[in-house]
Design a protein around this motif. Sequence first.
Motif, short mmCIF file in Angstrom:
data_model
loop_
_atom_site.label_atom_id
_atom_site.label_comp_id
_atom_site.label_asym_id
_atom_site.label_seq_id
_atom_site.Cartn_x
_atom_site.Cartn_y
_atom_site.Cartn_z
N ALA A 107 0.84 -1.19 0.00
CA ALA A 107 0.00 0.00 0.00
C ALA A 107 0.88 1.25 0.00
O ALA A 107 1.87 1.31 0.72
N LEU A 108 0.51 2.23 -0.82
CA LEU A 108 1.26 3.49 -0.85
C LEU A 108 0.70 4.42 0.22
O LEU A 108 -0.51 4.44 0.43
N PRO A 109 1.57 5.17 0.90
CA PRO A 109 1.06 6.10 1.92
C PRO A 109 0.11 7.12 1.28
O PRO A 109 0.35 7.54 0.14
N GLY A 110 -0.93 7.47 2.00
CA GLY A 110 -1.93 8.40 1.45
C GLY A 110 -1.77 9.78 2.02
O GLY A 110 -0.93 10.01 2.91
N PRO A 111 -2.56 10.72 1.52
CA PRO A 111 -2.55 12.08 2.07
C PRO A 111 -3.10 12.08 3.49
O PRO A 111 -3.67 11.08 3.93
N GLY A 131 -3.00 2.92 -15.09
CA GLY A 131 -2.64 3.70 -13.91
C GLY A 131 -1.17 4.05 -13.83
O GLY A 131 -0.75 4.68 -12.85
N ASP A 132 -0.38 3.67 -14.87
CA ASP A 132 1.06 3.98 -14.87
C ASP A 132 1.74 3.60 -13.56
O ASP A 132 2.65 4.30 -13.11
N ARG A 133 1.29 2.56 -12.92
CA ARG A 133 1.84 2.06 -11.64
C ARG A 133 1.75 3.11 -10.52
O ARG A 133 2.45 2.98 -9.51
N ARG A 134 0.96 4.14 -10.72
CA ARG A 134 0.84 5.20 -9.70
C ARG A 134 -0.41 5.02 -8.86
O ARG A 134 -0.51 5.55 -7.76
N CYS A 135 -1.42 4.37 -9.46
CA CYS A 135 -2.75 4.39 -8.86
C CYS A 135 -3.09 3.05 -8.23
O CYS A 135 -3.05 2.02 -8.91
N PRO A 136 -3.45 3.03 -6.96
CA PRO A 136 -3.91 1.78 -6.37
C PRO A 136 -5.15 1.28 -7.13
O PRO A 136 -5.93 2.08 -7.64
N VAL A 137 -5.28 -0.06 -7.21
CA VAL A 137 -6.48 -0.65 -7.81
C VAL A 137 -7.29 -1.27 -6.67
O VAL A 137 -6.79 -2.13 -5.95
N VAL A 138 -8.52 -0.81 -6.49
CA VAL A 138 -9.37 -1.42 -5.47
C VAL A 138 -10.38 -2.35 -6.14
O VAL A 138 -11.23 -1.94 -6.92
N ASP A 139 -10.21 -3.65 -5.88
CA ASP A 139 -11.12 -4.69 -6.38
C ASP A 139 -12.18 -4.86 -5.32
O ASP A 139 -11.88 -5.28 -4.20
N THR A 140 -13.41 -4.51 -5.65
CA THR A 140 -14.46 -4.43 -4.63
C THR A 140 -15.49 -5.53 -4.82
O THR A 140 -16.15 -5.59 -5.85
N TRP A 141 -15.63 -6.38 -3.82
CA TRP A 141 -16.65 -7.44 -3.90
C TRP A 141 -17.91 -7.03 -3.14
O TRP A 141 -17.81 -6.60 -1.99
N TRP A 142 -19.03 -7.17 -3.80
CA TRP A 142 -20.32 -6.96 -3.14
C TRP A 142 -21.43 -7.43 -4.06
O TRP A 142 -21.16 -8.00 -5.12
N GLN A 143 -22.67 -7.24 -3.64
CA GLN A 143 -23.83 -7.75 -4.38
C GLN A 143 -24.99 -6.77 -4.27
O GLN A 143 -25.01 -5.94 -3.36
N THR A 144 -25.97 -6.95 -5.16
CA THR A 144 -27.20 -6.16 -5.06
C THR A 144 -27.74 -6.24 -3.63
O THR A 144 -28.18 -5.24 -3.05
N GLU A 145 -27.68 -7.44 -3.08
CA GLU A 145 -28.24 -7.70 -1.76
C GLU A 145 -27.48 -6.98 -0.65
O GLU A 145 -28.03 -6.73 0.42
N THR A 146 -26.19 -6.71 -0.86
CA THR A 146 -25.38 -6.14 0.23
C THR A 146 -25.43 -4.62 0.25
O THR A 146 -24.92 -4.01 1.19
N GLY A 147 -26.02 -4.00 -0.77
CA GLY A 147 -26.20 -2.55 -0.80
C GLY A 147 -24.95 -1.80 -1.21
O GLY A 147 -25.01 -0.83 -1.95
N GLY A 148 -23.81 -2.22 -0.71
CA GLY A 148 -22.56 -1.55 -1.03
C GLY A 148 -21.40 -2.53 -0.83
O GLY A 148 -21.61 -3.71 -0.52
N ILE A 149 -20.20 -1.99 -0.98
CA ILE A 149 -18.98 -2.81 -0.94
C ILE A 149 -18.79 -3.47 0.43
O ILE A 149 -18.93 -2.81 1.46
N LEU A 150 -18.45 -4.76 0.43
CA LEU A 150 -18.16 -5.46 1.69
C LEU A 150 -16.70 -5.90 1.82
O LEU A 150 -16.14 -5.89 2.90
N ILE A 151 -16.13 -6.37 0.71
CA ILE A 151 -14.73 -6.80 0.76
C ILE A 151 -13.95 -5.96 -0.25
O ILE A 151 -14.30 -5.96 -1.43
N ALA A 152 -12.94 -5.25 0.23
CA ALA A 152 -12.14 -4.41 -0.66
C ALA A 152 -10.94 -3.88 0.11
O ALA A 152 -10.99 -3.75 1.34
N PRO A 153 -9.87 -3.54 -0.62
CA PRO A 153 -8.76 -2.88 0.05
C PRO A 153 -9.15 -1.45 0.41
O PRO A 153 -10.00 -0.86 -0.26
N LEU A 154 -8.52 -0.91 1.44
CA LEU A 154 -8.55 0.54 1.63
C LEU A 154 -7.23 1.01 1.01
O LEU A 154 -6.17 0.46 1.31
N PRO A 155 -7.29 1.97 0.08
CA PRO A 155 -6.16 2.18 -0.82
C PRO A 155 -4.84 2.53 -0.16
O PRO A 155 -3.79 2.28 -0.73
#
Length: 642
Positions: free
Chosen positions: A8-12, A398-422
């Motif tokens: 993980a790259l340090p964030g602001p 992303g030119d190796r600069r941008c984190p990629v967040v792969d987000t797992w969730w479902q219609t049923e879950t309303g929003g993201i449940l499994i994902a990295p925090l960048p």
Amino acid sequence: MTDAVYPALPGPAGSIDAAEYERQYRASIEDPDGYWRGEAKRLDWMTPFETVKDVSFAADDFRIRWFDGGAMNVSANCLDRHLAERGDSIAIIWEGDEPGDGARITYRQLHEQVCCLANVLKARGVAKGDRVTLYLPMVPEAAAAMLACTRIGAIHSIVFGGFSPDSLAGRIEDCGSKLVITADEGCRGGKRVPLKANVDAALEKCGGVETVLVLKRTGADVPMTEGRDLWLDAEMANASPECAPEPMAAEDPLFILYTSGSTGKPKGVLHTTAGYLLWVTKTFRDVFDYREGEIFWCTADIGWVTGHSYVVYGPLANGATTVMFDGVPNHPDHGRLWETVDRLGVNILYTAPTAIRSLMREGDAHVTKYNRRSLRLLGTVGEPINPEAWEWYYRVVGDRRCPVVDTWWQTETGGILIAPLPHATDLKPGSATKPLPGVCCEIVDAEGQPLDGATEGNLCLTDSWPGQMRTVWGDHERFIQTYFTTYPGKYFTGDGCRRDGDGYYWITGRVDDVINVSGHRMGTAEVESALVAHAKVAEAAVVGMPHEVKGQGIYAYVTLNAGEEPSDDLTAELRQWVRREIGPIASPDAVQFAPGLPKTRSGKIMRRILRKIAEGDVSNLGDTSTLADPGVVEQLVAGRVG
Ligand code: 6R9
């Protein structure tokens, strides 16, 4: 082979780091009430809630309730509360089908549109709790229509514009909508979509709709039914821009969204007010590490849950600038996304693996032609992303600069449940990484026994989170039956999953009869019933097959009625038939005419064998001795299409 790891790259300042993630995760499990009481401050409440959480997944004592006693209004959280500070900031950048054809709408303008539209709905007799169906292109008016419903407490049900009149009629009928909002036509990839004509055809098949509001999108000449159909812009022009937001109880219904399951017709997934809004507000902020003033672009259509949560509700609740894209990634050419990123200055891009794979095939030059310097973060959703596509997204886009967040969730879950925090989670291409705070994952074996450590099995969630669906519209029994009985006391996701030695989750795909075509869910049963509705078809069985771009393709085995002959023309006719019955996304990629299907003596189709043949994996078909006629297997293998 060990998996690649990108630290993980340090964030602001203000982004969540690894220690803060651990702290939040632990707090959310050890003291959910305290944790969510704090998180709930992200929203404006009209009445404070009394209890945080009241949940039991036990069949005889079932309930899922969050924030009881509280009241709020979703449109007020997405609009009114931003007016003082950022009323003149851009809420929506609309990007039309042709590059540069678009518009910018400020929070203040959107607020006014929503109030006018809410008053139009009221004038047509729509009241709190009534259902309104939206069948619209990706235009700002679609977001305004969603918010107008929430303003008066009406429940919206959005039907993707690619669905057929039949599918639309089924969804209107199931939830009993009294009003439909549509447009004359949509435009996608240079082609016109006859939305109003489809609504007319749907309303011949179902009753109950009193009003159809029609947005002028292309200016096409469409027939208007006297007394039923009204032009939306004319009605809005005469409506007052003032409309007080209706106080809604935390558990009042917010929207219904139909989704495919393994059996029967699509289910009306119901989300409620406060829990859903809090979940998408928090996950949008944290997973994308959104900062004031940034431009966020989620390419999903509002006809899918990703469009609900991350084109409209999550971004607007955070006061963000959200892009609504009414086009496709390959029109006018394969550089469209990157050209648009540069022109609009997009900071965060959220799209589907199928789009990434299809663009990757066209070569890097379409990407490198643009500088993409504004991009800071990339996200994916909808299906497992293969490591090659992930690497390409990370390296080339992303030119190796941008984190990629792969987000797992479902219609049923309303929003993201499994994902990295960048800026907290080390990334592994192909893994959605770890559960967010408040998410209790468990991997179980076929008998429901929890499996510890590094393992593989079926993914369950053992406790509730605020964004969880609350019921299937009109069929609470089906809700419990579908999600809570396979493994009693647990929510079963329908997904298979591996967990590695670092506690990372790797979703392997559906383990039920749902196939994921270009990130869109299709029930095999739905496609089968469309096929058998054709006069020449006696029987059909549908399974998924690997597809290079779509992830999964649709493979249909069809048995014809006596006297009918297989032919290429009939294949084309059946594909066209399914398009018309359900929509283009359901059209089979392969049709194999089969004299018979492999059935057990009790008449059950052995799908395991059909899946293997469709996958081209015919060396090991397993035990076929229980088949009524083992001979059909050889015929099927010989007749494989592909
Ligand atoms: C948001 C959405 C849900 C199904 C889900 C799973 C698959 C979604 C994924 C993923 C692997 C990811 N899925 N995101 N699989 N990695 N990041 O797509 O909702 O249309 O209901 O589909 O999609 O199989 O069960 P929905």
